[in-house]
Design a protein around this motif. Structure first.
Motif, mmCIF file in Angstrom:
data_model
loop_
_atom_site.group_PDB
_atom_site.id
_atom_site.type_symbol
_atom_site.label_atom_id
_atom_site.label_comp_id
_atom_site.label_asym_id
_atom_site.label_seq_id
_atom_site.Cartn_x
_atom_site.Cartn_y
_atom_site.Cartn_z
ATOM 1 N N ASN A 51 -6.502 5.475 -5.114
ATOM 2 C CA ASN A 51 -5.603 4.311 -5.214
ATOM 3 C C ASN A 51 -6.329 3.087 -5.773
ATOM 4 O O ASN A 51 -5.746 2.308 -6.534
ATOM 5 C CB ASN A 51 -5.010 3.976 -3.840
ATOM 6 C CG ASN A 51 -3.942 4.981 -3.425
ATOM 7 O OD1 ASN A 51 -3.232 5.509 -4.273
ATOM 8 N ND2 ASN A 51 -3.853 5.257 -2.134
ATOM 9 N N HIS A 244 3.967 -7.971 -5.708
ATOM 10 C CA HIS A 244 3.641 -6.631 -6.229
ATOM 11 C C HIS A 244 3.409 -5.668 -5.054
ATOM 12 O O HIS A 244 3.939 -4.552 -5.035
ATOM 13 C CB HIS A 244 2.385 -6.755 -7.098
ATOM 14 C CG HIS A 244 2.010 -5.505 -7.822
ATOM 15 N ND1 HIS A 244 2.896 -4.809 -8.600
ATOM 16 C CD2 HIS A 244 0.835 -4.833 -7.890
ATOM 17 C CE1 HIS A 244 2.295 -3.746 -9.100
ATOM 18 N NE2 HIS A 244 1.044 -3.739 -8.691
ATOM 19 N N GLU A 248 5.742 -2.340 -3.759
ATOM 20 C CA GLU A 248 5.192 -0.984 -3.589
ATOM 21 C C GLU A 248 5.466 -0.451 -2.187
ATOM 22 O O GLU A 248 5.788 0.717 -2.021
ATOM 23 C CB GLU A 248 3.683 -0.993 -3.865
ATOM 24 C CG GLU A 248 3.311 -1.183 -5.331
ATOM 25 C CD GLU A 248 3.707 -0.007 -6.215
ATOM 26 O OE1 GLU A 248 3.920 1.099 -5.703
ATOM 27 O OE2 GLU A 248 3.828 -0.211 -7.437
ATOM 28 N N ASN A 254 5.513 3.377 -1.162
ATOM 29 C CA ASN A 254 4.180 3.910 -1.488
ATOM 30 C C ASN A 254 3.159 3.177 -0.626
ATOM 31 O O ASN A 254 2.439 2.293 -1.088
ATOM 32 C CB ASN A 254 3.866 3.697 -2.973
ATOM 33 C CG ASN A 254 4.791 4.502 -3.838
ATOM 34 O OD1 ASN A 254 5.151 5.627 -3.485
ATOM 35 N ND2 ASN A 254 5.210 3.939 -4.943
ATOM 36 N N TYR A 257 -0.713 3.151 -1.740
ATOM 37 C CA TYR A 257 -1.053 2.254 -2.839
ATOM 38 C C TYR A 257 -0.938 0.794 -2.384
ATOM 39 O O TYR A 257 -1.793 -0.039 -2.698
ATOM 40 C CB TYR A 257 -0.122 2.526 -4.022
ATOM 41 C CG TYR A 257 -0.468 1.755 -5.272
ATOM 42 C CD1 TYR A 257 -1.524 2.173 -6.077
ATOM 43 C CD2 TYR A 257 0.241 0.628 -5.645
ATOM 44 C CE1 TYR A 257 -1.861 1.470 -7.227
ATOM 45 C CE2 TYR A 257 -0.088 -0.079 -6.788
ATOM 46 C CZ TYR A 257 -1.131 0.345 -7.577
ATOM 47 O OH TYR A 257 -1.458 -0.358 -8.705
ATOM 48 N N ALA A 258 0.143 0.512 -1.615
ATOM 49 C CA ALA A 258 0.341 -0.863 -1.121
ATOM 50 C C ALA A 258 -0.800 -1.249 -0.180
ATOM 51 O O ALA A 258 -1.265 -2.394 -0.201
ATOM 52 C CB ALA A 258 1.681 -0.974 -0.407
ATOM 53 N N TYR B 406 9.620 9.827 -8.074
ATOM 54 C CA TYR B 406 9.335 8.388 -8.195
ATOM 55 C C TYR B 406 10.487 7.692 -8.903
ATOM 56 O O TYR B 406 10.304 6.951 -9.850
ATOM 57 C CB TYR B 406 7.993 8.177 -8.909
ATOM 58 C CG TYR B 406 6.858 8.755 -8.106
ATOM 59 C CD1 TYR B 406 6.497 8.194 -6.894
ATOM 60 C CD2 TYR B 406 6.193 9.900 -8.528
ATOM 61 C CE1 TYR B 406 5.490 8.733 -6.125
ATOM 62 C CE2 TYR B 406 5.183 10.455 -7.761
ATOM 63 C CZ TYR B 406 4.838 9.866 -6.567
ATOM 64 O OH TYR B 406 3.847 10.407 -5.797
ATOM 65 N N GLU B 409 10.619 3.698 -8.354
ATOM 66 C CA GLU B 409 9.495 3.071 -9.053
ATOM 67 C C GLU B 409 9.769 3.009 -10.555
ATOM 68 O O GLU B 409 9.550 1.990 -11.208
ATOM 69 C CB GLU B 409 8.197 3.871 -8.828
ATOM 70 C CG GLU B 409 7.678 3.865 -7.407
ATOM 71 C CD GLU B 409 8.314 4.940 -6.543
ATOM 72 O OE1 GLU B 409 9.465 5.356 -6.830
ATOM 73 O OE2 GLU B 409 7.686 5.378 -5.578
ATOM 74 N N LYS B 443 -0.030 5.585 -12.525
ATOM 75 C CA LYS B 443 0.000 5.205 -11.112
ATOM 76 C C LYS B 443 0.432 6.336 -10.190
ATOM 77 O O LYS B 443 -0.092 6.498 -9.103
ATOM 78 C CB LYS B 443 0.947 4.011 -10.960
ATOM 79 C CG LYS B 443 0.659 3.155 -9.740
ATOM 80 C CD LYS B 443 1.687 2.062 -9.568
ATOM 81 C CE LYS B 443 1.409 0.850 -10.406
ATOM 82 N NZ LYS B 443 2.395 -0.221 -10.157
ATOM 83 N N TYR B 444 1.402 7.112 -10.616
ATOM 84 C CA TYR B 444 2.006 8.064 -9.678
ATOM 85 C C TYR B 444 1.813 9.538 -10.030
ATOM 86 O O TYR B 444 2.084 10.403 -9.205
ATOM 87 C CB TYR B 444 3.503 7.791 -9.555
ATOM 88 C CG TYR B 444 3.813 6.372 -9.141
ATOM 89 C CD1 TYR B 444 3.440 5.888 -7.889
ATOM 90 C CD2 TYR B 444 4.465 5.504 -10.002
ATOM 91 C CE1 TYR B 444 3.715 4.601 -7.508
ATOM 92 C CE2 TYR B 444 4.751 4.207 -9.632
ATOM 93 C CZ TYR B 444 4.369 3.758 -8.384
ATOM 94 O OH TYR B 444 4.643 2.465 -8.023
#
Lengths: 288, 445
Positions: A51, A244, A248, A254, A257-258, B406, B409, B443-444
């Motif tokens: 991440n 941001h 997330e 997520n 990631y957050a 996702y 997102e 990212k995913y």
């Protein structure tokens, strides 16, 4: 007997330490753990530092970081400058100070979301009162639809809301300066500007630094007003790091990631706090 | 001595706190009863429900405030819950959670290991995100064995069944509807995007916009607005695996069309910057001739129902691209069982109860949606122009939203870049789309 006495204070503080560990240390450590996981299709897997690697490669993160810096610089400068001016005025013992204080404090008392929504409405095209006042000067363009306009609105609104908090801290600092010093300076023929630079500013500097650090941390962690006014838009023009991270976690779920983003924010905050402590130590050394 | 007592007291307090925090939640002992009960109150028809083998509790999180008697939806939900309790002996604990907070609250409960409800009310677009967060249970096998499974319409199955799994069951199906003012657009909405400009120029002379629609920074702006245009232009937002593939010529075409509409003042700027109500306001005050809403708009857009019923507003065809037919997205409000449910059987029993046509039909009607089962649709309450037109619209133009792990997102990223591109015509569309797509993939994936 001596051993018993040395053990006793630790026992007394144990409940408080345990409580702090439960509500502060555990969530922090859990965030570190969470930042090394990823959930997909309901399955959570350990991904190590992936991440963080993604954060470093992410153009969205870089853009958010840049926006956070721009937002923070303007927000902190404007908040502290205006708060300083107001604090200096109120410190002179004006009549109706209580009424002024109440008016200045109103934005701080209102919730972030309520204030933010009102600011957004004021800039609606065709309907917004401020849009109708300022828009024609700028060629009729809806201010909130431009990148710079949206950022300016967010900075103005958050500054408007935070001035009272900064002013309270600075006013408290100003009131610790003994009146006798000003009287002595006046007898010695010191003018207003000279008195400010040679007496007020040096003596209130520790409080000013504390205020700047508090407001900076507030800027870096800020989410509510930005979400209520622009939701990070138009596009990503006002998506500062806090927003941001919020997206997330709370919109995309997520959490891994957050959490990694929150660790990055934590590191920035720790650096600022260290700067604050160091400044305080230097001031104490100078004072002594 | 006092010190010793104090220390013991402090340690006991801490120990109690720790034990209380770690203690498992009390689980009521279920009473094992099997009986058949006939309900003859609260509903129009006689409902036969088999009492589940284990009575007990059922924890529901729903959108509505059950004390609200002004809105027919909470009134109906309360009646359904009361009837269910009386019929089955299962105690229902209901908690209201706002519709746009539901997914966050459930996901957080799943993530933190907190107490989760057994059953939640959730909009279709949030289901995939909750599946990713591990918050929902696959209920395919349980739903397949219910009396109503074979009665579910094709819309519901299309939306809620994917790759042999089902995480939710829809109560009613809705979707996008383009509403237009008959007086301002006597020939209706043009079927092709290219033909919009002629009508736009005519209305501009009268100081009116041709249309308004929500296209702000929200995944729904893509789901309801951009995606149907992309599908019509022959493109896709996701591939078969659910990977984003939106950086394509069809998306470029759709965005360029939106740019043209904005630059030529065919749509108000607020469409791309405002919230839902702000974007609908021009249609309400008749400064815009058409609005893209949905079946739900019948409730939410001020005055729409009255204007429709008096024949002043009709449902039009969605704009098509490149000579192809236009599309509208389809949606559904669902019941879903959470992964942390302690009373799964009771949750399924409630769903079973709710799908009785006597309960489901008025519920769908109250939401101005099409009931998810064929038998509920037979109810005479659906014999109106609005339902006939909405069904017709969904049948001819309805398009299932894509599925991706996702989804939110990707839709959010596309919404952000679309807003940026529409508001700033100097930006290169394909370049920005590729950049946004690459970001998602990095990212995913």
């Amino acid at each position: 007997m001596k051993n018993k006495n040395s053990f006793y204070p630790y026992l007394l503080t144990l409940p408080a330490i345990l409580f702090l560990m439960l509500v502060s240390l555990y969530p922090t450590l859990y965030s570190f753990y969470l930042s090394m996981t990823r959930s997909k299709q309901g399955i959570t897997e350990f991904v190590g530092l992936r991440n963080y690697e993604v954060i470093l490669r992410s153009s969205d993160f870089r853009q958010s970081l840049q926006l956070t810096i721009i937002f923070t610089v303007f927000y902190v400068f404007l908040t502290v400058a205006i708060a300083y001016i107001l604090a200096l005025m109120l410190n002179r013992g004006l009549r109706l100070t209580g009424i002024y204080m109440t008016i200045i404090f109103l934005p701080w008392v209102l919730s972030e979301i309520t204030s933010g929504v009102v600011w957004r409405w004021m800039f609606y095209q065709d309907y917004g009162i401020l849009q109708n006042l300022i828009g024609p000067i700028l060629g009729g363009k809806a201010i909130i639809t431009t990148n710079w306009g949206a950022m300016a609105i967010v900075i103005t609104a958050t500054t408007w809301r935070s001035i009272s908090f900064a002013m309270l801290l600075l006013l408290a600092g100003l009131q610790t300066v003994p009146r006798e010093i000003y009287e002595a300076a006046s007898i010695d023929g010191s003018g207003g500007w000279s008195t400010f630079w040679r007496i007020t500013w040096p003596l209130v500097r520790p409080t000013t630094i504390v205020t700047i650090v508090f407001i900076t941390i507030q800027a870096i962690n800020g989410v509510g007003m930005v979400l209520a006014i622009t939701e990070g838009g138009p596009g990503r023009a006002t998506e500062i790091l806090g927003v941001h991270m919020y997206r997330e976690a709370m919109e995309f779920f997520n959490f891994g990631y957050a959490a990694a983003l929150s660790v990055v924010l934590l590191i920035i905050n720790i650096i600022l706090a260290a700067f604050y402590l160091r400044s305080m130590q230097q001031e104490s050394a100078l004072a002594s | 001595m006092k010190k010793v007592f104090f220390v013991i007291f402090a340690m006991l307090t801490v120990a109690m706190m720790v034990l209380t925090a770690c203690a498992p939640a009390a689980v009521p002992t279920p009473e094992k009863v099997v009986e058949t009960v006939v309900v003859e109150k609260e509903v129009e028809k006689t409902v036969v429900v088999e009492k589940p083998t284990e009575a007990g509790e059922l924890n529901i999180w729903g959108f509505y405030d059950l004390t609200n008697t002004e809105d027919s939806r909470p009134v109906m939900l309360k009646q359904a819950i009361d009837s269910f309790q009386a019929t089955t002996g299962i105690k229902v604990n209901y908690e209201q959670v706002a519709w746009d907070q539901m997914a966050k609250k459930v996901a957080l409960a799943a993530q933190s290991g907190g107490d989760m409800p057994d059953l939640i009310m959730i909009a279709y677009e949030y289901v995939q995100g909750l599946v990713n967060a591990g918050a929902l249970m696959d209920i395919k096998s349980q739903i397949e064995s219910t009396f109503f499974y074979n009665d579910l319409n094709e819309f519901e199955k299309m939306l809620n069944e994917e790759k042999g799994k089902r995480y939710a069951v829809g109560t009613f199906v809705g979707g996008g509807n383009w509403y237009y003012d008959v007086e301002m657009l006597p020939n209706g909405l043009p079927a092709q995007a290219n033909d919009w400009m002629a009508e736009c120029e005519r209305l501009k002379k009268e100081g009116k916009f041709l249309a308004t629609f929500f296209a702000g920074r929200h995944s729904a702006a893509v789901q309801q607005g951009l995606a149907p245009l992309v599908w019509s232009a022959g493109g896709q937002i996701f591939d078969e695996e659910g990977k984003p593939v939106f950086a394509n010529e069809a998306t470029v075409e759709a965005i360029n069309w939106w740019r043209t509409l904005l630059q030529n003042k065919c749509v108000p700027e607020v469409a791309f910057t405002g919230d839902w109500s702000a974007t609908e306001a021009p249609f309400v005050d008749r400064s815009a001739a058409a609005v893209r809403g949905g079946t739900w708009s019948y409730i939410y857009i001020t005055g729409l129902k009255e204007r429709f019923e008096s024949g002043k507003v009709k449902i039009g065809v969605p704009p098509g691209m490149k000579g192809n037919q236009g599309y509208v997205f389809m949606n559904t409000e669902t019941w879903a069982v959470t992964s942390g449910a302690k009373n799964v059987d009771n949750a399924i029993a409630f769903i079973n109860f709710f799908y009785n046509p006597a309960v489901l039909a008025p519920w769908a009607k109250a939401n101005y949606g099409i009931p998810a089962t064929a038998s509920a649709l037979q109810n005479p309450i659906f014999e109106s122009q609005f339902y006939a037109d909405s069904r017709d619209n969904l049948t001819k133009h309805g398009h299932k939203s894509d599925v991706s792990p996702y989804y939110n997102e990707t839709m959010d990223a596309l919404a952000a870049v679309t807003q940026e591109l529409v508001l700033n015509p100097s930006l290169d569309v394909m370049e920005k789309l590729k950049q946004a797509q690459d970001e998602i993939l990095t990212k995913y994936w």
